[in-house]
Design a protein around this motif. Structure first.
Motif, mmCIF file in Angstrom:
data_model
loop_
_atom_site.group_PDB
_atom_site.id
_atom_site.type_symbol
_atom_site.label_atom_id
_atom_site.label_comp_id
_atom_site.label_asym_id
_atom_site.label_seq_id
_atom_site.Cartn_x
_atom_site.Cartn_y
_atom_site.Cartn_z
ATOM 1 N N GLN A 1 -36.514 -2.295 21.805
ATOM 2 C CA GLN A 1 -36.500 -0.787 20.459
ATOM 3 C C GLN A 1 -37.004 -1.542 19.328
ATOM 4 N N GLN A 2 -36.561 -3.170 18.597
ATOM 5 C CA GLN A 2 -36.739 -3.040 17.425
ATOM 6 C C GLN A 2 -38.232 -3.436 18.208
ATOM 7 N N TYR A 3 -39.071 -4.602 19.385
ATOM 8 C CA TYR A 3 -40.137 -4.929 19.528
ATOM 9 C C TYR A 3 -40.648 -3.139 19.680
ATOM 10 N N ARG A 4 -40.248 -2.113 19.958
ATOM 11 C CA ARG A 4 -41.701 -1.245 20.266
ATOM 12 C C ARG A 4 -41.458 -0.762 18.995
ATOM 13 N N LEU A 5 -40.913 -0.121 17.495
ATOM 14 C CA LEU A 5 -40.771 0.455 16.441
ATOM 15 C C LEU A 5 -40.632 -0.968 15.402
ATOM 16 N N PHE A 6 -40.494 -1.350 15.344
ATOM 17 C CA PHE A 6 -40.209 -2.411 14.278
ATOM 18 C C PHE A 6 -41.795 -2.808 13.063
ATOM 19 N N MET B 1 -33.417 -11.229 25.022
ATOM 20 C CA MET B 1 -34.371 -12.106 25.999
ATOM 21 C C MET B 1 -35.297 -10.349 26.006
ATOM 22 N N LEU B 2 -35.128 -9.868 25.662
ATOM 23 C CA LEU B 2 -35.471 -8.888 26.691
ATOM 24 C C LEU B 2 -37.444 -8.201 26.458
ATOM 25 N N VAL B 3 -38.066 -8.722 25.541
ATOM 26 C CA VAL B 3 -38.818 -8.396 25.409
ATOM 27 C C VAL B 3 -39.875 -9.876 26.786
ATOM 28 N N ASP B 4 -39.098 -11.229 26.452
ATOM 29 C CA ASP B 4 -39.239 -11.582 27.205
ATOM 30 C C ASP B 4 -39.003 -11.471 28.813
ATOM 31 N N ILE C 1 -50.037 -11.729 16.187
ATOM 32 C CA ILE C 1 -50.443 -13.204 16.893
ATOM 33 C C ILE C 1 -49.670 -13.130 18.292
ATOM 34 N N HIS C 2 -48.809 -12.350 18.254
ATOM 35 C CA HIS C 2 -47.614 -12.865 19.683
ATOM 36 C C HIS C 2 -47.924 -11.981 20.560
ATOM 37 N N LYS C 3 -48.012 -11.054 19.743
ATOM 38 C CA LYS C 3 -49.030 -9.196 20.863
ATOM 39 C C LYS C 3 -50.104 -9.563 21.866
ATOM 40 N N GLY D 1 -42.615 -17.004 19.060
ATOM 41 C CA GLY D 1 -41.737 -15.808 19.574
ATOM 42 C C GLY D 1 -40.771 -15.601 19.258
ATOM 43 N N GLU D 2 -39.757 -16.792 19.009
ATOM 44 C CA GLU D 2 -38.677 -16.809 18.363
ATOM 45 C C GLU D 2 -38.693 -16.153 16.832
ATOM 46 N N ALA D 3 -39.608 -16.934 15.683
ATOM 47 C CA ALA D 3 -39.537 -16.738 15.416
ATOM 48 C C ALA D 3 -39.730 -14.656 14.878
ATOM 49 N N VAL D 4 -40.567 -14.406 15.479
ATOM 50 C CA VAL D 4 -41.168 -12.467 15.050
ATOM 51 C C VAL D 4 -39.385 -12.256 15.794
ATOM 52 N N MET D 5 -38.570 -13.006 17.029
ATOM 53 C CA MET D 5 -37.361 -11.658 17.113
ATOM 54 C C MET D 5 -36.470 -11.587 15.905
#
Lengths: 702, 702
Positions: A346-351, B537-540, A596-598, A618-622
Motif C-alpha cells: 500500500q505504501q508503494y502504491r500511495l507514497f 518483501m510484499l512488493v518483491d 528509478i526502482h519502478k 530497492g532497500e532504500a526505497v522501502m
C-alpha cells in the motif's frame, strides 16, 4: 425522504477520528508551514474567506451531485454557472477569486470555455474594433461564446481541418461551409446548448487560394430567443466518460455568410473588396500561449493527484485488514487488524504519488516562471529561451498528465471496493481528469516536439565539441549541461555501494542525467548513422522525452526544497524550517529513487547503474517509505489543504468518520426512496408470487 | 424526435468501409479458421442462432443504453433480467446458451448473482433437505437470492467479518445480528432491491464459542409483497463507477431469528438442542472453487481486452492524422493523411494488447483443463496438483485482470478524443471491467499466495539438490523445471547476437524462466538469510508472481500454437494451417518480446540479458509489429468474432462507417430534443437579453 433507515451503530474500534488524530500528532513538521510554502498566505486566506460563501450558495450544493443523470447534471451545471457569474459580479471578484471559487466548486460547466478559450482568443487576436464589438459584450456575458476548432475528423492535426471560410468580395462577407461529415465541428465545450457565439477555426480561402486555418468570431444562435441562426446547425454530442456537466457540441455550416469583421484580424487579414491576404508576423509568438497552457496542466496534474492521494491516504489509515503477524497492533489487550497503510504494498502504491504531487508543484512553479520570463524576453526580440521552454512544456505536459491519470486510478484501486463507489469521490475525479492526456496535444504525439529539440541540442553540442573550439562556458542551459557531462564520460558508473548513498541528490541527478543523455545519443545515432525513419523511432522518442522530463522534475524538487530555485523578479524564496525541509527531502528522495526502482531498465542499459545497485536502491526505497514517509503521510496530504467541500468524499474527509459518512450518503440514493422497488409487480412478482398468494400459502408452496 | 438534424454529407475520402475492406483483403490467414480455433464450431453456430433472437427482443435493445441515468438504467436492467429468464424458460436454454445470451447482452443485472453465487453456494453447501427447500425454488426463480459476505469493514479478510449468527437452543433458531456499523453487509449484488433471500456469511456462535464465518440461507423480503421482513433493513448502496445496472446492496440485522435449517449444513453443522458444533472435513476442497472462479477471470480478461482492442484497432485503421513524410500515402494523385495504425507508437499501444488477448485465451483454456483435472484428482484423494494450480490461478487472476484493465484504458486513450465519448463503447466497458482487479482477491494481496508456493517449492528443491540424492526425474512440474534450470547455472547468459534470434521460443522461455527463478532465489535469500519481514518483501512478492505468471503465459502461447498443449481427456488438439500458425506465432513472439522490452529491468538484473541485447530486442519488437502484425491487425481482431450488437460502438463496428454511426448517435442525445435548452429563460437570457429586446435593438446594444 428515504425508506432506508440505518441503525445508529458506531464502527468497531478503533474509530477513524481517533486514528487520524493520532497520525496528526505524530507528524514531525508543521502542516500549516508546508501549506503556506505551497500556496502562500494570500491563497490560504482567500480560501478561508470564499469557502463559507460558496458552501452556502444553493446552486453550489454538492449533496445531490452523485445521484444525477446526465440531463439533470447539465441542468444543475447551467444553474451553477449562472450563479457563479452572478456572485462574481455582485462581489466584484478578481480573476484569482473567480478561479479559486471555480476550483472549489470543481465542476466544469457550459460557460467554462467562454472564459477559458473564447475571451482569451478574442483578447489576443482582435483588432481594436473587434475588441469593442466582441470582447466587451463577452465580458458582460451578453455574448456567450465557445471555441470551435476540433472537427470530427481532425483534432491533433489542426492544419488538416476541413471547414472553409471563403471570402466573397461582392458582399464583403465570408461564407462558412462544412464540406464533409468529417468537417463537422465536434467536442466544442459550451457549443451544444449554451453559446450564442463561436470563434470558428476554418480554412481561409480568398481569390481561390487556401491560406489554412484562421479564426472567425461569428453568431450562431439568435440573441433574441437563442434559436439557431439560419445556415447553422448545432447540438450536443452526447454522453462522455466525464465532463457530463458540459455541453460539448457539434456544428455544421450550410453556406453561412458572416460579415468581414468576423475574421479576427490582429495578425492576418483580408483586404475588403480586393480580397488580398495580409500575412501574419512571426508565428513563434503563438508558442508562448501553448507553453502557458501546458505549464498550467502541470499544475492541474498536481491538483488531481493530490486530491486523489489525500482521499486514499486518509482512508488507508482508517481501513484495517488482516493482522501483520510480524508486527501485530493492539488496542488495550486486544489484537486488532493492521491499518492497510502499514502494508508495504500500500505504501508503494500511495507514497510515490504523494511525492509525485509535490514534485509537480515545484516543476509547475518553475514552468510558470519560465513562461513569464520567456514572454518578457520575446517582447524584446530575444527568443533564446523559447525552444527549451517549449520542448520542456510539451514533454512535461505529457509526463505529468499521464502520471496523474494513472495515479488517480491507482488511488481509486488502493481504496479497494469502496474506491469503486462514486461516494469515494474518486470515480468522478478520474472521469473528469482523464481528458488531460488527450487534449492540448495527445501525450504520445507531443513528445516528438521534446525529442526534436533534444536531438538538435545534442547534435550542435557534439559539433561544437569536435570543432576544437569548445569551452564549458558555452553551456547555457541545464539540458546542454547534462548532455555535456555524459559526453565527457559516456561510460561513467555510479559509485554507490550502500543503500543510503542513493539519498545523495548529486548521485540522483547524475543517474537521471546519464540515462537521458545516453538515450538521446542512441536515438541520434539511429537516425543519423543507421538512417532509421522517424516513424520507426517514435517509441524511443516518447521514452527520451519521459527521461528528460523526469530529470527536470527531480532537479526542480531538489533545488526547490533547498530554496535554490530561481525566483520571479522581486520575489524572495521562502525559507523552510529544518523539520519541514527534512520531511520534504524524504519525499524528494522517494520521488527520485522510486522513479528509478519502478522502471530501472534504462538506468541499467545506460551503464550507470548495475544489478547490485538496483537491489540496494530497492532497500532504500522501502526503508524511506516505512521509516520516514509513513509517520508523516497524513501530514503530507493535510498540507495540500483541500476542504472537505472540495473533496466531496465519504471516505476521505478530514475527520476520519469514513463509514458514518458513507452509510449516510447511501440512505440518500434515489432507489431507496421506496421500500419495494418500482417494477416489482411487473418483473419480480410474476416469478416469486405469480398467483398473489398470502403468507402461509406461500410457505407451503416453496 | 430530435431537434438536431445533421446534414447528409459523406466523410472525406477515403471511406472507412473501403479501408477496412482493403485491410481484410490483405490478411494472410483465414479469419474464420482462427475464430473456429478460438471458440469451436459449436460456439460460433450458437452465436449465429442466438443473436437475431436477442437483437429482436425489445428488453435487450441497446439503442438507449448510453443515455440513461442510474435509476432508468436499473429499471431497464430489471426488465432485461425478467425477459432473459422468460426467454430461457420458453426456449429451454442450456446453461451454455444462457451464458452466451448474457454475454451478448453484456449488462450486469439484479438477477446476476442469483445465478452466479446464490445457487452455486446452495448447490455445494446444502444438505438434501436444504437442496429441496432452497435450491429447487431458486431454480424456478420463486426464490431470488444474493450472496451476502462482504461487509462495510471487511472484504479481503473474510475471517474478520463481524455479523453474528448465534444459536438459540431454546427455540432451535439462529439469531443474526449486526453489532457494529462496520458489520453492515455491503456491496451485495442483487440485495439492494431484487432479492427476497440471501446466503449470509456470519460468525457462527454456539455455546458461547465463536466458530468463525458460516453460510446461512435466510429470507429477507416478504414472499407476499416484497417488503423487508421485521429485523432486516436493506437498501441500495448508491451509484458506482460501473455496474450501475446492478442493485449492490447493504443490510443490517436486528436480532433477526431464523430457523435451524438456515445454516447450510453439508460440511459443518450445529446439533439441534445441544448446540454442539460439527466440524467440516478437509478445508482444501473449497480451494477448488476458488481456482475455478479465478481461472474464469482469466477468460474474462481475454474477453475485455479483445473487445476494447477490436474497437481501437478498427478505428485506428480508419482514423487518419498527419502525413508520415518518410512514407506518404496517396489516393489517386492526392496525398492523404496516414492512418494512425501506421504510426509505430499506435502499434506499440495496440498490437501488444491483441497479442495479450490471444495469450490469455491459451492460458485460460489451460487453467480450465487443470481445474477439471485437479477436481477429478481430489475426488480420489490426490491433492498433488492443488498447490501449483491454486498458486498459478491466484497470480494469473492478478496479472491478467491488471493487464486487461490497463489495456482497456489504453485502447480508450488510443482512440483520441472519441474514446472519451460513451458512444465509442470504451468508457462503459472500462467502468464495468475494473472491479475485476479488486474482487475475488485484491490483485496485490493475492499474489502472496503465489509467492508462498514458489518459495516453498524453491526451498524444497534446493534441499533435495543439496541432499545429494537428487535426480532430474524428481522434477514433476514446470515450476520446478525452470527453478532447477536456474540452479544448474545461475549465471547463464543469453546467447543472442541478432534481433531475429529473439524469435526463438526456447530463448524466450529461457529468459522468462531465468528471471522468475532469480527473483525467487533473491526473495528466499532475503527472507531466510537476511531475515527480512514478510511485510517488507510484499512488493518483491508481487513482482515475482508477475514474473512466474508471465512465464506461464508465454509457455502456454507457444505450446498452444504448436498444438502441444495437454488436452482434456478425449479431446483432440485442433491442427492449424501453416498460414494461421505463422500469423499466431507473430503474436506469440510479440507477446514475449514486448513483455521484456516494456519492463526489461529484471531481465537485466537477473544477468540473463545485457544492454546490447535489449537494444536488439527493441528492433525485433518494432520489426515484427510493422512487418508482420500490421498487415493482419484487422484480421486478428475480426477473428475475435464480436458482433456489432455486442460491441455497441459507434467507431468500432465491422463495416467501418465510424463517423456516420457516431453522428447518428449524437442526434439521439436527450439534450437535443429541444432546440433551445431548458433553463434558457432562467439562466442565460438574464445575461444575454435581459430586457427581452428584439433583433435590431439587440444589434445596436452589443
Amino acid at each position: 425522504m428515504s425508506a432506508l433507515r440505518f441503525p445508529n451503530l458506531p464502527p468497531s474500534e478503533p474509530q477513524g477520528s481517533d486514528l487520524l488524530a493520532q497520525e496528526r500528532a505524530n507528524t514531525t513538521f508543521s502542516i500549516h508551514e508546508v501549506s503556506t510554502f505551497l500556496y502562500g498566505e494570500v491563497y490560504l486566506e482567500r480560501q478561508e474567506r470564499l469557502l463559507p460563501m460558496i458552501e452556502n450558495e444553493p446552486a453550489f450544493d454538492k449533496s445531490n451531485r452523485y445521484f444525477r443523470g446526465r440531463t439533470e447534471r447539465f441542468a444543475a451545471a447551467l444553474r451553477k454557472d449562472h450563479a457563479l457569474v452572478k456572485l462574481s459580479k455582485e462581489f466584484k471578484w478578481s480573476p484569482d477569486e473567480y478561479l479559486h471559487a471555480e476550483s472549489l466548486i470543481d465542476e466544469a460547466g457550459p460557460f467554462g470555455l467562454h472564459r477559458g478559450m473564447f475571451m482569451p482568443t478574442l483578447a489576443s487576436q482582435s483588432t481594436d474594433e473587434q475588441l469593442e464589438r466582441f470582447l466587451r459584450p463577452a465580458q458582460r456575458y451578453e455574448i456567450i461564446g465557445c471555441y470551435a476548432q476540433t472537427e470530427l475528423g481532425h483534432g491533433s492535426n489542426v492544419q488538416g481541418i476541413e471547414t472553409t471560410a471563403t471570402y466573397i468580395p461582392e458582399t464583403n462577407q465570408f461564407e462558412l461551409h462544412t464540406p464533409y461529415l468529417t468537417a463537422s465541428k465536434w467536442w466544442i465545450g459550451g457549443l451544444g446548448k449554451a453559446a450564442n457565439h463561436a470563434v470558428v477555426m476554418a480554412r481561409l480561402i480568398t481569390n481561390g487560394k487556401d491560406y489554412g486555418p484562421h479564426a472567425l468570431c461569428v453568431p450562431i444562435r439568435s440573441m433574441e430567443d437563442h434559436t439557431l441562426l439560419p445556415g447553422v446547425m448545432a447540438g450536443d454530442i452526447g454522453p462522455k466518460f466525464g465532463y457530463n456537466t458540459t455541453d460539448n457540441g457539434c456544428m455544421w455550416f450550410d453556406h453561412y455568410r458572416v460579415p468581414h469583421i468576423s475574421l479576427l484580424a490582429k495578425y492576418s487579414s483580408v483586404k475588403p473588396g480586393s480580397g488580398e491576404y495580409v500575412k501574419p508576423p512571426n508565428a513563434k509568438l503563438s508558442y508562448g500561449t501553448m507553453v502557458l497552457v501546458r505549464a498550467s496542466l502541470v499544475g492541474a496534474a498536481r491538483h488531481g493527484m493530490a486530491k486523489a492521494v489525500t482521499i486514499a491516504t486518509r482512508y488507508s489509515a482508517i481501513r484495517r485488514q488482516f493482522v501483520d503477524k510480524d508486527a501485530p497492533k493492539s488496542l488495550g489487550k486486544q489484537i486488532v487488524e493492521t491499518p492497510v497503510l502499514d502494508y508495504s504494498t500500500q505504501q508503494y502504491r500511495l507514497f510515490p504519488i504523494i511525492a509525485a504531487a509535490y514534485a509537480c508543484f515545484f516543476t509547475s512553479k518553475e514552468m510558470m516562471r519560465l513562461y513569464h520570463l520567456n514572454m518578457k524576453n520575446m517582447e524584446t526580440g530575444d527568443f533564446s529561451l523559447l525552444a527549451d521552454v517549449h520542448a520542456s512544456s510539451s514533454g512535461l505536459k505529457s509526463l505529468t498528465t499521464t502520471m496523474a491519470a494513472s495515479a488517480i486510478e491507482e488511488c481509486r484501486r488502493a481504496c479497494g471496493g469502496h474506491g469503486f463507489s462514486v461516494f469515494s469521490g474518486l470515480p468522478l475525479l478520474l472521469q473528469d481528469y482523464v481528458p488531460n492526456v488527450t487534449w492540448e496535444g495527445d501525450n504520445y504525439m507531443i513528445t516528438q516536439q521534446t525529442g526534436r529539440y533534444l536531438f538538435k541540442s545534442f547534435r550542435e553540442l557534439v559539433a561544437k565539441r569536435t570543432s576544437g573550439k569548445f569551452s564549458a562556458n558555452q553551456i547555457n542551459n541545464p539540458t546542454l549541461a547534462y548532455m555535456n557531462t555524459y559526453l565527457e564520460n559516456p561510460t561513467l558508473k555510479c559509485p554507490a555501494t550502500s543503500a543510503s548513498q542513493f539519498h545523495n541528490p548529486e548521485l540522483q541527478l547524475a543517474a537521471f542525467g546519464h540515462r537521458a543523455a545516453s538515450l538521446v545519443a542512441q536515438i541520434v545515432h539511429a537516425l543519423d548513422v543507421k538512417k532509421r525513419t522517424w516513424n520507426s523511432m517514435l517509441v524511443d522518442i516518447y521514452n527520451v522525452s519521459v527521461a528528460h522530463c523526469q530529470l527536470i522534475m527531480v532537479q526542480n524538487f531538489i533545488l526547490g526544497i533547498r530554496g535554490e530555485m530561481p525566483q520571479p523578479e522581486g520575489v524572495q524564496p521562502t525559507v523552510l524550517s529544518a523539520a519541514s525541509k527534512e520531511a520534504l527531502t524524504d519525499l524528494s528522495d522517494l520521488f527520485a529513487m522510486h522513479t528509478i526502482h519502478k522502471q530501472p531498465g534504462e538506468f541499467l542499459t545506460s551503464g550507470y547503474l548495475d544489478a547490485k545497485q538496483i537491489s540496494l536502491l530497492g532497500e532504500a526505497v522501502m526503508n524511506v517509505m516505512e521509516k520516514k514517509v509513513r509517520p508523516n503521510a497524513i501530514g503530507f496530504v493535510d498540507a495540500f489543504a483541500f476542504p472537505d467541500y472540495l473533496l466531496n468524499s465519504a471516505i476521505g474527509a478530514f475527520d476520519g468518520r469514513a463509514y458514518e459518512r458513507y452509510t449516510e450518503m447511501a440512505t440518500r440514493e434515489p432507489l431507496n426512496k421506496t421500500e419495494v422497488v418500482e417494477g416489482y409487480e411487473q418483473y419480480i412478482r410474476p416469478y416469486t408470487n405469480p398467483r398473489g398468494l398470502k403468507g402461509h400459502l406461500l410457505q407451503a408452496r416453496i
